[in-house]
Design an enzyme around this catalytic site. Sequence first.
Site, short mmCIF file in Angstrom:
data_model
loop_
_atom_site.label_atom_id
_atom_site.label_comp_id
_atom_site.label_asym_id
_atom_site.label_seq_id
_atom_site.Cartn_x
_atom_site.Cartn_y
_atom_site.Cartn_z
CG HIS A 51 -0.46 0.24 2.52
ND1 HIS A 51 -0.17 -0.77 3.42
CD2 HIS A 51 -0.16 1.40 3.16
CE1 HIS A 51 0.27 -0.24 4.55
NE2 HIS A 51 0.29 1.07 4.42
CG ASP A 187 0.39 -4.13 2.79
OD1 ASP A 187 0.92 -3.64 1.78
OD2 ASP A 187 -0.37 -3.49 3.55
CB SER A 611 2.73 1.76 6.43
OG SER A 611 1.48 1.77 7.04
#
Length: 677
Positions: A51, A187, A611
Amino acid sequence: IEDMKTQGFKLEAKDIYDINNACMKDAVMLFGRGCTAELISDKGLILTNHHCGFKQIQSHSTLENDYITRGFWAMNKKEELSNPGLTVTFLRFMQDVTQDVLKGVDETMPEHERKLIVQANIDSIQKSHAGDEYVKVSVSAFYSGNQYVLFVSDVFKDVRLVGAPPAAIGKFGGDTDNWMWPRHGGDFSLFRIYANKDNKPSGYSDDNVPYKPKYVFPVSLNGIDEGDFTMVFGYPGSTYQYASSAQLKSMRDYSYPKLIKIRDTKLKIIDQAMDADPEVRIKYAAKAASISNAWKRWIGELKGYERFDVINKKEESEKAFMAWIQARGKTRHENLFAEYEALYSKQAELNLAANITSEIMLKNGIEVLTLAEKTDHHAFSTDSLKEAFQNEILTISKDYDRDTDLKIAEHLTRLYFEYMPPLYQSQKLRKLYLKSKEDPAKAMKKLFKTSIYNDFDKLSTITREANEKHLRKLKKDPAYVIASDLGTIYYKTIRPALSGINAQIDSLDRVYIKLLAEYDSTITAYPDANLTLRLTYGKVAAYAPRDAVKYDFSTTLDGIMEKDNPNIYDYRVPERLKELHKQKDYGIYARPDGKLPVCFIGTNHTTGGNSGSPVINAKGHLVGLNFDRAWEGVMSDFYYNPEICRNISVDIRYVLFIIDKFAGAGYLMDEMHLVSE
């Protein structure tokens, strides 16, 4: 570091941060403007979240080459894709400059005078360390301005896409599983940093070569087990651990419910459009993810406040703190929390007005108005300004669908007049609304029909040849008239008033946090996150979110197969992955029990910006890639509870399995330093 060692860490502080020698901080970077990435090979290969790299993956995708759906793998360096505008930033060193920043500051002086002196001192410090365009110099405030730290960093501007799994792996579970546990998303994405022949930062050039890093993380094949030490190293964006109960009540009772409804409305429209048209799915995939992320977090935060009685606990701790203040005879601060209440009461309406304007016009809202508002900032007086506006047109038009934007406009207009405080409403928009008999659909259809701002070819031609006549014509356009009015109210009225109140809150925060340090010197009062390099440590741990429910600490490929549903886009498992599962062809990446690990959770306190952060084991080896938090604990930005707050990571063995077995890009494995001790 002493506490980390008691938790199981086997290394020293200098292994994490050392100015004079290569260490972990040299392998961790700010990816783009708000994620983290880490080096995993001596040829500049870096790992971050899917992402985090999604915007770049999307920018290279078309219906013919749909890298979102099918994934992308460069099988050699010539196939790697450049990404204009993408940067990675490495910390060179940091230094406490509090005394220099606060030189000349008197705590009794008015706040605006203090700010001027502080900013002048910061400007002077930054100027003294300035370098070329590849050096970033910044001074960041800690503890609400009680401490200041200088950061000098190197910025690399040639970063190329190397690999990304299909969305069915990288984004498996989609928005449904976002913020949730159990999780089964792979991810991750891979990029490579390029430098000039002297191994220095450079803009894109065919002559550039893969960057040779100072430090690279060894990649562990050993995996994790419950109770294992883990450390997350990265660039967390913002936390509010010392927020007052007044702030939380304002969010709970005033802003969050309305913002949730606005984003809920956007998502329903976009999801319907994406389900109906594959081309719209590509165009709006990144927008939907961006809108959904905060929307779901806000919902989770509200539930967390309620479940853990956070606001009442804050109020109780504030009462104890005030009792201490009074006992110390600090009469100057005896009304501290009453002042917070008064300020947040004033701020609430302005904050809502700012957020609604942003949601309507600035942040994945009505894109016709987004583009029109930017006309103010590009008067076409120079070729560079004309080119800048051309780029704005290209950016929006590439991922635009008129029907979707129109539906969003219709619904947001209705919510605008329902939620926006009357004092801050646009009279130009109200005029159109009233002329349309207060029918938002009719009003927006008229706007879209008469405005040039959704005819990108015509708009591009006019602005390319722009002169004063063209500019006057654009400024009479109905979309421009409304956008300009919204922008004027936002920038000239709402923002200045909000800034004034926030300055008073900042001043109060600075006093509060300074006193907190005196109040309880036994606690480790770590500063709130501010997008500078931080570490957080904890342990791999299961948790019980509610009565009679306990979640395990890890998930496996078996769970992906259990979720498989070809009728739902987010749960369509790729055929190749099904084959590998059927064959149990997991190679060296399987757990001792023969299952293939996918994700795991731990007690590390993370937030946005973490992240893509590396998850490090006790020996300093890479065991995972942080990408999310469990929904029951997303209130951790404001209130961290280790019993329920969990960070979610991709197991590095699943990353390696996808690269090697699924994608057949085993040559990338040859670059890595794999360890199994």
